[in-house]
Design an enzyme around this catalytic site. Structure first.
Site, short mmCIF file in Angstrom:
data_model
loop_
_atom_site.label_atom_id
_atom_site.label_comp_id
_atom_site.label_asym_id
_atom_site.label_seq_id
_atom_site.Cartn_x
_atom_site.Cartn_y
_atom_site.Cartn_z
N LEU A 214 -31.79 33.02 -36.45
CA LEU A 214 -30.36 32.83 -36.20
C LEU A 214 -29.86 31.49 -36.75
CD1 LEU A 214 -30.29 34.28 -32.57
CD2 LEU A 214 -29.49 35.41 -34.65
N THR B 242 -30.31 44.23 -38.28
CA THR B 242 -30.84 43.44 -39.39
C THR B 242 -31.28 42.03 -39.00
OG1 THR B 242 -28.52 43.08 -39.91
CG2 THR B 242 -29.71 44.60 -41.31
N GLY B 243 -31.15 41.66 -37.71
CA GLY B 243 -31.48 40.30 -37.29
C GLY B 243 -32.94 39.97 -37.55
N ILE C 179 -32.80 34.08 -27.28
CA ILE C 179 -31.72 35.09 -27.25
C ILE C 179 -32.22 36.37 -26.56
CG2 ILE C 179 -30.57 36.75 -28.76
CD1 ILE C 179 -28.80 34.55 -28.67
N VAL D 62 -32.01 39.64 -27.06
CA VAL D 62 -31.27 40.88 -26.85
C VAL D 62 -31.56 41.90 -27.95
CG1 VAL D 62 -29.34 39.97 -25.52
CG2 VAL D 62 -29.25 39.92 -28.01
N ALA E 41 -33.72 46.58 -31.61
CA ALA E 41 -33.93 47.67 -32.56
C ALA E 41 -34.34 47.08 -33.90
CB ALA E 41 -32.65 48.48 -32.72
N LYS F 292 -37.96 54.62 -33.44
CA LYS F 292 -36.57 54.72 -33.91
C LYS F 292 -36.60 55.39 -35.28
CE LYS F 292 -32.82 51.94 -35.73
NZ LYS F 292 -32.32 50.59 -36.01
N GLY G 131 -39.32 28.95 -30.59
CA GLY G 131 -40.31 29.98 -30.28
C GLY G 131 -39.67 31.30 -29.87
N ALA H 170 -37.93 34.90 -34.12
CA ALA H 170 -37.96 34.42 -35.50
C ALA H 170 -39.08 33.39 -35.69
CB ALA H 170 -36.61 33.81 -35.88
C1 LIG Z 1 -25.87 40.30 -29.61
C2 LIG Z 1 -27.08 40.34 -30.48
C3 LIG Z 1 -27.75 41.54 -30.70
C4 LIG Z 1 -28.86 41.58 -31.54
N1 LIG Z 1 -29.47 42.78 -31.78
C5 LIG Z 1 -30.48 42.83 -32.66
C6 LIG Z 1 -31.14 44.06 -32.95
O1 LIG Z 1 -30.84 45.11 -32.39
N2 LIG Z 1 -32.13 44.04 -33.86
C7 LIG Z 1 -32.50 42.90 -34.50
O2 LIG Z 1 -33.38 42.96 -35.35
N3 LIG Z 1 -31.93 41.71 -34.21
C8 LIG Z 1 -30.94 41.66 -33.32
N4 LIG Z 1 -30.37 40.46 -33.03
C9 LIG Z 1 -30.92 39.24 -33.63
C10 LIG Z 1 -32.15 38.81 -32.88
O3 LIG Z 1 -31.88 38.67 -31.51
C11 LIG Z 1 -32.60 37.49 -33.44
O4 LIG Z 1 -32.80 37.64 -34.81
C12 LIG Z 1 -33.91 37.10 -32.83
O5 LIG Z 1 -33.79 37.04 -31.45
C13 LIG Z 1 -34.37 35.78 -33.35
O6 LIG Z 1 -33.74 34.75 -32.71
P1 LIG Z 1 -34.25 33.28 -33.00
O7 LIG Z 1 -35.71 33.24 -32.77
O8 LIG Z 1 -33.70 32.84 -34.29
O9 LIG Z 1 -33.48 32.41 -31.88
P2 LIG Z 1 -33.69 32.30 -30.31
O10 LIG Z 1 -34.22 33.54 -29.71
O11 LIG Z 1 -32.40 31.78 -29.78
O12 LIG Z 1 -34.81 31.18 -30.16
C14 LIG Z 1 -34.51 29.81 -30.31
C15 LIG Z 1 -35.77 29.02 -29.96
O13 LIG Z 1 -35.50 27.64 -30.23
C16 LIG Z 1 -36.02 26.88 -29.16
N5 LIG Z 1 -35.32 25.59 -29.08
C17 LIG Z 1 -34.00 25.38 -28.96
N6 LIG Z 1 -33.78 24.05 -28.85
C18 LIG Z 1 -34.98 23.43 -28.92
C19 LIG Z 1 -35.42 22.08 -28.85
N7 LIG Z 1 -34.56 21.07 -28.68
N8 LIG Z 1 -36.73 21.82 -28.93
C20 LIG Z 1 -37.63 22.84 -29.11
N9 LIG Z 1 -37.28 24.13 -29.18
C21 LIG Z 1 -35.97 24.42 -29.08
C22 LIG Z 1 -35.78 27.75 -27.93
O14 LIG Z 1 -36.60 27.34 -26.84
C23 LIG Z 1 -36.20 29.10 -28.49
O15 LIG Z 1 -37.59 29.24 -28.40
C24 LIG Z 1 -29.30 40.39 -32.16
C25 LIG Z 1 -28.65 39.17 -31.91
C26 LIG Z 1 -27.55 39.14 -31.09
C27 LIG Z 1 -26.86 37.83 -30.86
#
Ligand SMILES: Cc1cc2nc3c(=O)[nH]c(=O)nc-3n(C[C@H](O)[C@H](O)[C@H](O)COP(=O)(O)OP(=O)(O)OC[C@H]3O[C@@H](n4cnc5c(N)ncnc54)[C@H](O)[C@@H]3O)c2cc1C
Length: 534
Positions: free
Chosen positions: A336, A347-348, A47, A49, A52, A80, A11, A14
């Protein structure tokens, strides 16, 4: 035909973007193509962070049915219009912009050719776009009363990504998405090698037809369960960590809100500055091979100044690269879990949104999904490689030799073969649209892409210019003063002064009358609080 059951695990932004987008795109006009559910852990952190975005976010918001002003208010968003790169070339305070809008001359756009043949007394982007100066003046991209500035100034947003996820969660639940707040502890497989169900800590067993892995870097389904590998790209992008910090405006308000992202090169990477409505987000993206956590923390605080004293910092580790198959069996990695390229061009979120858009477009009617998966994987991999080249270029054109990091990133083995081929070709003429038409440059290597194992698929990843076309390449190339010595040699010492068109000069002249300061727009239109200037 019954609706397909889709379970998104994760959640973060992404997972919730996928839930909201798929629900809106697939379930329209009373038809239900997909029953969407999302399982997120109350214990595993997000995550949060990345703050943008790039302009594709506007398409996503519009499909999901989100009102711009409500969105901006809820997620503390600001506009932006560009990324401003500082100290990437020589570390002497120089800067350039990569804005979202640019004018084209008609009927033939020779802007770059003319600029290359001129004395370059005006930066290239300022000869083709008003947005760099609008950014420097700190103006919003639109008027308060809705009056038109002529050609629209394309924009994206800076935002609080965690609030964005929470906002999409509420929005999606109201529109029929099922939400489970529970920790996944097991994954059950079917005989055909597909995922059958996931099991949670409280004993729930959730079945689905399609499983979306949005568990972030832990990639619990696609990697830990299905064993799909990861293609590492750290040979070309050496940064693997970010030291991040928030500076609340109550603590320090600089007196303005910049309408652009800043990316300032430091000794072993670069620092982002992202203005929100209530704080500035800072992050020193660096390479742990060249600087340790303590030094990075010190350098970030030195960069920010004394008002960073006492503010907590967080270290986020990441790996750059992409999933070998983002879609395997009935599991699709989005976010991610599918891969990550460092955030220099924000681009994330874009890549996770692209995956959602592509999944909606390739959504299976029934049965065999192999062909859909193969196409999806190829499109996603192409885009990762396009982004890899583009980000790689920011580093390899540097002339900095002041630290081991900057000396390393310009070595030939740190430049992708595809980028080398492009740069070599663009010495013969400026980049143009047709360069991307058949998606191949002289000198491109033959490196087969394993995108699904179908016979006959031995093509290299191709550059479709799906995200960045020649105009973006030019912003970086000429911002980095590429070919300046060569042009002096080719076109002689007494080159004509750089010209800016009358149209651009007039537009810029009218900007301060037509466009309000960025913070004034935010206060008036979306209720940003007033802060005392530090
Ligand atoms: C340093 C950094 C800077 C960034 N800057 C940018 C930016 O400026 N612009 C941009 O577009 N993108 C940026 N990104 C990318 C952006 O942060 C990610 O694309 C975005 O946060 C999506 O993350 P996610 O949802 O894939 O993962 P996460 O935010 O890590 O979410 C993972 C989810 O999985 C769940 N989960 C994990 N294990 C379990 C389990 N066992 N059971 C149920 N649920 C579980 C967690 O609870 C959480 O809800 C950046 C990333 C990093 C690392």
């Amino acid at each position: 035909m019954s609706a397909k059951r889709v379970l998104i695990v994760g959640g973060g932004s992404a997972g919730w973007s996928a839930a909201a987008y798929l629900n809106a795109a697939l379930n329209r006009d009373g038809e239900r193509t997909a029953e969407i559910a999302l399982l997120e852990s109350p214990d595993a952190p997000r995550i949060g962070v990345g703050e943008a975005t790039i302009p594709n976010i506007n398409h996503i918001l519009s499909v999901i049915g989100i009102d711009e002003r409500e969105f901006m208010t809820t997620v503390d968003a600001t506009f932006k219009q560009s990324i401003r790169y500082v100290n990437w070339l020589e570390n002497r305070g120089e800067f350039y912009h990569h804005p979202f809008s640019r004018y084209r001359r008609s009927p033939v756009d020779n802007s770059s050719r003319d600029w290359l043949m001129s004395d370059r007394s005006i930066p290239f982007m300022e000869t083709v776009s008003v947005q760099p100066m609008i950014c420097e003046l700190g103006l919003a991209p639109k008027a308060l009363n809705g009056a038109s500035f002529g050609e629209p100034l394309v924009y994206a947003f800076h935002m609080n990504a965690l609030r964005f996820a929470d906002y999409l969660c509420e929005h999606s639940k109201e529109r029929g998405v099922t939400h489970y707040l529970d920790h996944m502890v097991d994954v059950e497989m079917a005989d055909n090698g597909h995922i059958a169900a996931v099991v949670t800590q409280t004993g729930l067993r959730i079945e689905a037809d399609l499983f979306i892995d949005s568990t972030g870097f832990s990639a619990l389904l696609i990697e830990k369960k299905l064993g799909v590998g990861f293609t590492d790209c750290s040979q070309w992008l050496m940064c693997d960590r970010a030291t991040t910090m928030h500076v609340p405006y109550e603590h320090h308000y600089p007196g303005y809100v910049r309408p652009y992202t800043s990316a300032t090169a430091l000794s072993a990477g670069w620092v982002w500055e992202i203005p929100l409505q209530n704080a500035r987000s800072l992050g020193y993206v660096h390479s742990s091979a060249f600087i340790d956590d303590e030094q990075a923390d010190r350098e970030l605080r030195l960069f920010e100044g004394s008002h960073a004293d006492g503010l907590p910092a967080r270290i986020v580790q990441f790996r750059v690269g992409l999933r070998q198959k983002a879609w395997a069996g009935n599991c699709i990695a989005i976010g991610l879990a599918g891969g990550f390229i460092e955030p220099l061009e924000s681009t994330g979120l874009y890549l996770s949104h692209l995956a959602s858009v592509m999944l909606a477009e390739h959504f299976p009617y029934d049965g065999d999904m192999a062909a859909l998966a193969m196409r999806f994987n190829r499109i996603m991999a192409n885009r990762y490689y396009e982004i890899l080249d583009f980000i790689n270029m920011h580093y390899c054109l540097t002339r900095r030799t002041d630290t081991p990091f900057w000396r390393e990133v310009q070595r030939p083995e740190r430049i992708t073969d595809r980028l080398k081929a492009k740069l070599e070709y663009w010495r013969t003429k400026p980049p143009s649209r047709s360069d991307f038409e058949d998606q191949f440059f002289p000198g491109f290597p033959d490196c087969p892409l394993a995108s699904g194992g179908l016979p006959g698929d031995h093509r290299s990843p191709v550059d479709t210019a799906g995200l960045w076309g020649h105009e973006s390449y030019e912003a970086i190339l000429y911002g980095m003063n590429w070919l300046d010595a060569e042009c002096a040699e080719w076109f002689g010492a007494s080159r004509p002064p750089t010209r800016v068109s009358r149209h651009l000069v007039d537009k810029l002249g009218s900007a301060p009358r037509m466009l309000p300061p960025h913070d004034a727009w935010l206060k008036h239109a979306v209720g940003m609080a007033a802060y005392a200037r530090a």
